[in-house]
Design a protein around this motif. Structure first.
Motif, PDB file in Angstrom:
ATOM      1  N   GLY A  57       0.696  -1.272   0.147  1.00 40.97           N
ATOM      2  CA  GLY A  57      -0.049  -0.071  -0.052  1.00 40.97           C
ATOM      3  C   GLY A  57       0.846   1.278   0.144  1.00 40.97           C
ATOM      4  O   GLY A  57       0.307   2.501   0.066  1.00 40.97           O
ATOM      5  N   ARG A  58       2.127   1.119   0.037  1.00 38.16           N
ATOM      6  CA  ARG A  58       2.880   2.133  -0.061  1.00 38.16           C
ATOM      7  C   ARG A  58       3.243   2.799  -1.444  1.00 38.16           C
ATOM      8  O   ARG A  58       2.811   2.019  -2.338  1.00 38.16           O
ATOM      9  CB  ARG A  58       4.256   1.813   0.613  1.00 38.16           C
ATOM     10  N   ARG A  59       3.872   3.765  -1.490  1.00 30.10           N
ATOM     11  CA  ARG A  59       4.075   4.334  -2.976  1.00 30.10           C
ATOM     12  C   ARG A  59       5.536   4.309  -3.397  1.00 30.10           C
ATOM     13  O   ARG A  59       6.311   4.986  -2.498  1.00 30.10           O
ATOM     14  CB  ARG A  59       3.713   6.044  -2.716  1.00 30.10           C
ATOM     15  N   GLU A  60       5.839   3.967  -4.595  1.00 33.19           N
ATOM     16  CA  GLU A  60       7.142   3.809  -5.147  1.00 33.19           C
ATOM     17  C   GLU A  60       7.702   5.325  -5.345  1.00 33.19           C
ATOM     18  O   GLU A  60       6.792   6.213  -5.650  1.00 33.19           O
ATOM     19  CB  GLU A  60       7.098   2.979  -6.282  1.00 33.19           C
ATOM     20  N   VAL A  61       8.654   5.474  -4.962  1.00 40.82           N
ATOM     21  CA  VAL A  61       9.409   6.885  -5.088  1.00 40.82           C
ATOM     22  C   VAL A  61      10.532   6.755  -6.213  1.00 40.82           C
ATOM     23  O   VAL A  61      10.832   7.703  -7.060  1.00 40.82           O
ATOM     24  CB  VAL A  61       9.768   7.484  -3.716  1.00 40.82           C
ATOM     25  N   LEU A  62      11.515   5.963  -5.935  1.00 41.99           N
ATOM     26  CA  LEU A  62      12.657   5.749  -6.818  1.00 41.99           C
ATOM     27  C   LEU A  62      12.619   4.292  -7.351  1.00 41.99           C
ATOM     28  O   LEU A  62      12.254   3.351  -6.442  1.00 41.99           O
ATOM     29  CB  LEU A  62      13.857   6.002  -5.980  1.00 41.99           C
ATOM     30  N   VAL A  63      12.820   4.084  -8.480  1.00 37.28           N
ATOM     31  CA  VAL A  63      12.723   2.749  -9.129  1.00 37.28           C
ATOM     32  C   VAL A  63      14.051   2.262  -9.866  1.00 37.28           C
ATOM     33  O   VAL A  63      14.888   2.722  -9.924  1.00 37.28           O
ATOM     34  CB  VAL A  63      11.644   2.588 -10.191  1.00 37.28           C
ATOM     35  N   CYS A  64      14.135   1.018 -10.331  1.00 41.37           N
ATOM     36  CA  CYS A  64      15.051   0.390 -11.056  1.00 41.37           C
ATOM     37  C   CYS A  64      15.397   1.383 -12.307  1.00 41.37           C
ATOM     38  O   CYS A  64      14.695   1.554 -13.054  1.00 41.37           O
ATOM     39  CB  CYS A  64      14.757  -1.132 -11.325  1.00 41.37           C
ATOM     40  N   PRO A  65      16.894   1.724 -12.447  1.00 50.11           N
ATOM     41  CA  PRO A  65      17.192   2.643 -13.527  1.00 50.11           C
ATOM     42  C   PRO A  65      17.146   2.058 -14.914  1.00 50.11           C
ATOM     43  O   PRO A  65      17.330   2.702 -15.997  1.00 50.11           O
ATOM     44  CB  PRO A  65      18.509   3.105 -13.193  1.00 50.11           C
ATOM     45  N   GLU A  66      16.867   0.578 -14.706  1.00 49.78           N
ATOM     46  CA  GLU A  66      16.888   0.074 -16.303  1.00 49.78           C
ATOM     47  C   GLU A  66      15.531  -0.311 -16.783  1.00 49.78           C
ATOM     48  O   GLU A  66      15.375  -0.067 -18.011  1.00 49.78           O
ATOM     49  CB  GLU A  66      17.777  -1.319 -16.256  1.00 49.78           C
ATOM     50  N   CYS A  67      14.691  -0.552 -16.100  1.00 51.48           N
ATOM     51  CA  CYS A  67      13.439  -0.835 -16.434  1.00 51.48           C
ATOM     52  C   CYS A  67      11.969  -0.395 -15.528  1.00 51.48           C
ATOM     53  O   CYS A  67      10.949  -0.680 -16.060  1.00 51.48           O
ATOM     54  CB  CYS A  67      13.101  -2.455 -16.350  1.00 51.48           C
ATOM     55  N   ALA A  68      12.222   0.196 -14.565  1.00 51.46           N
ATOM     56  CA  ALA A  68      11.278   0.745 -13.625  1.00 51.46           C
ATOM     57  C   ALA A  68      10.424  -0.310 -12.863  1.00 51.46           C
ATOM     58  O   ALA A  68       9.553  -0.028 -12.355  1.00 51.46           O
ATOM     59  CB  ALA A  68      10.443   1.870 -14.232  1.00 51.46           C
ATOM     60  N   ASP A  69      10.800  -1.519 -12.990  1.00 51.46           N
ATOM     61  CA  ASP A  69      10.063  -2.709 -12.683  1.00 51.46           C
ATOM     62  C   ASP A  69       9.977  -2.640 -11.099  1.00 51.46           C
ATOM     63  O   ASP A  69      11.391  -2.759 -10.342  1.00 51.46           O
ATOM     64  CB  ASP A  69      10.482  -4.003 -13.062  1.00 51.46           C
ATOM     65  N   LEU A  70       9.080  -2.726 -10.335  1.00 56.49           N
ATOM     66  CA  LEU A  70       8.991  -2.662  -8.979  1.00 56.49           C
ATOM     67  C   LEU A  70       9.582  -3.970  -8.350  1.00 56.49           C
ATOM     68  O   LEU A  70      10.072  -4.025  -7.214  1.00 56.49           O
ATOM     69  CB  LEU A  70       7.654  -2.566  -8.382  1.00 56.49           C
ATOM     70  N   GLY A  71       9.597  -5.166  -9.221  1.00 55.51           N
ATOM     71  CA  GLY A  71      10.153  -6.393  -8.786  1.00 55.51           C
ATOM     72  C   GLY A  71      11.693  -6.415  -8.699  1.00 55.51           C
ATOM     73  O   GLY A  71      12.361  -7.202  -7.720  1.00 55.51           O
ATOM     74  N   CYS A  72      12.511  -5.292  -9.355  1.00 54.84           N
ATOM     75  CA  CYS A  72      13.842  -5.505  -8.883  1.00 54.84           C
ATOM     76  C   CYS A  72      14.259  -4.633  -7.605  1.00 54.84           C
ATOM     77  O   CYS A  72      15.140  -4.400  -7.306  1.00 54.84           O
ATOM     78  CB  CYS A  72      14.306  -4.436 -10.166  1.00 54.84           C
ATOM     79  N   CYS A  74      12.498  -1.048  -5.172  1.00 54.39           N
ATOM     80  CA  CYS A  74      12.396   0.617  -5.087  1.00 54.39           C
ATOM     81  C   CYS A  74      12.380   0.957  -3.657  1.00 54.39           C
ATOM     82  O   CYS A  74      12.210   0.386  -2.742  1.00 54.39           O
ATOM     83  CB  CYS A  74      10.869   0.695  -5.686  1.00 54.39           C
ATOM     84  N   ILE A  75      12.495   2.296  -3.682  1.00 53.61           N
ATOM     85  CA  ILE A  75      12.540   3.041  -2.352  1.00 53.61           C
ATOM     86  C   ILE A  75      11.195   3.591  -2.418  1.00 53.61           C
ATOM     87  O   ILE A  75      10.568   3.852  -3.508  1.00 53.61           O
ATOM     88  CB  ILE A  75      13.423   4.311  -2.422  1.00 53.61           C
ATOM     89  N   SER A  76      10.457   3.364  -1.299  1.00 55.74           N
ATOM     90  CA  SER A  76       8.875   3.730  -1.172  1.00 55.74           C
ATOM     91  C   SER A  76       8.682   4.551   0.145  1.00 55.74           C
ATOM     92  O   SER A  76       9.689   4.507   0.906  1.00 55.74           O
ATOM     93  CB  SER A  76       8.218   2.225  -1.371  1.00 55.74           C
ATOM     94  N   ALA A  77       7.452   4.965   0.238  1.00 52.98           N
ATOM     95  CA  ALA A  77       7.073   5.676   1.246  1.00 52.98           C
ATOM     96  C   ALA A  77       5.711   5.422   1.660  1.00 52.98           C
ATOM     97  O   ALA A  77       4.758   5.290   0.804  1.00 52.98           O
ATOM     98  CB  ALA A  77       7.316   7.197   1.160  1.00 52.98           C
ATOM     99  N   ASP A  78       5.372   5.717   2.840  1.00 54.01           N
ATOM    100  CA  ASP A  78       4.048   5.900   3.375  1.00 54.01           C
ATOM    101  C   ASP A  78       3.612   7.109   3.025  1.00 54.01           C
ATOM    102  O   ASP A  78       4.154   7.932   3.988  1.00 54.01           O
ATOM    103  CB  ASP A  78       3.825   5.140   4.812  1.00 54.01           C
TER     104      ASP A  78
END
Length: 129
Positions: A57-72, A74-78
């Motif tokens: 339920g958190r929000r991704e803020v920074l993601v994988c620099p190659e594909c943006a896939d959250l499976g790789c 991510c830095i997230s925040a509540d």
């Protein structure tokens, strides 16, 4: 690749996270290099206009620099909002397939005036409402 890093309290968010966690992360903002549709969806989630896609339920803020896939990973925040401010709390590192692996950084929260966040985002996405 050209990315647009969000600046909080005068420093890029990634710098805050790396200092707090005492490690480096290979993540970037998805703004500036992912597809326009991805960027719009990302911003809509960040502004709480659309539901989160992470199981936590958190929000991704920074993601994988190659594909943006959250499976790789991510830095997230509540993320929450009272209308005038956004509050990013319990910032940490996670992925979208193993929520139990969420690692919260030992750092405080960020209280961001809505107008300031919108200004930063509109610098990269001019059509943002």
């Amino acid at each position: 690749m050209v990315t647009s890093e969000l600046i909080l309290d005068g420093r890029p968010l990634l710098e805050h996270c790396e200092r707090s966690a005492k490690q480096t992360f290979d993540v970037v903002s998805p703004i500036g290099w992912t597809s326009p549709d991805y960027q719009t969806a990302f911003v809509e989630r960040l502004l709480l206009r659309q539901p989160a896609v992470l199981p936590s339920g958190r929000r991704e803020v920074l993601v994988c620099p190659e594909c943006a896939d959250l499976g790789c990973g991510c830095i997230s925040a509540d993320v929450s909002s009272d209308g005038e401010y956004f509050v990013w709390n319990e910032i940490g590192y996670e992925n979208n397939y193993a929520p139990e692996m969420l690692s919260i950084f030992p750092m405080g929260r960020f209280v961001i005036p809505k107008a300031e966040l919108l200004h930063q985002l509109r610098g990269c996405i001019p059509d943002l409402q």
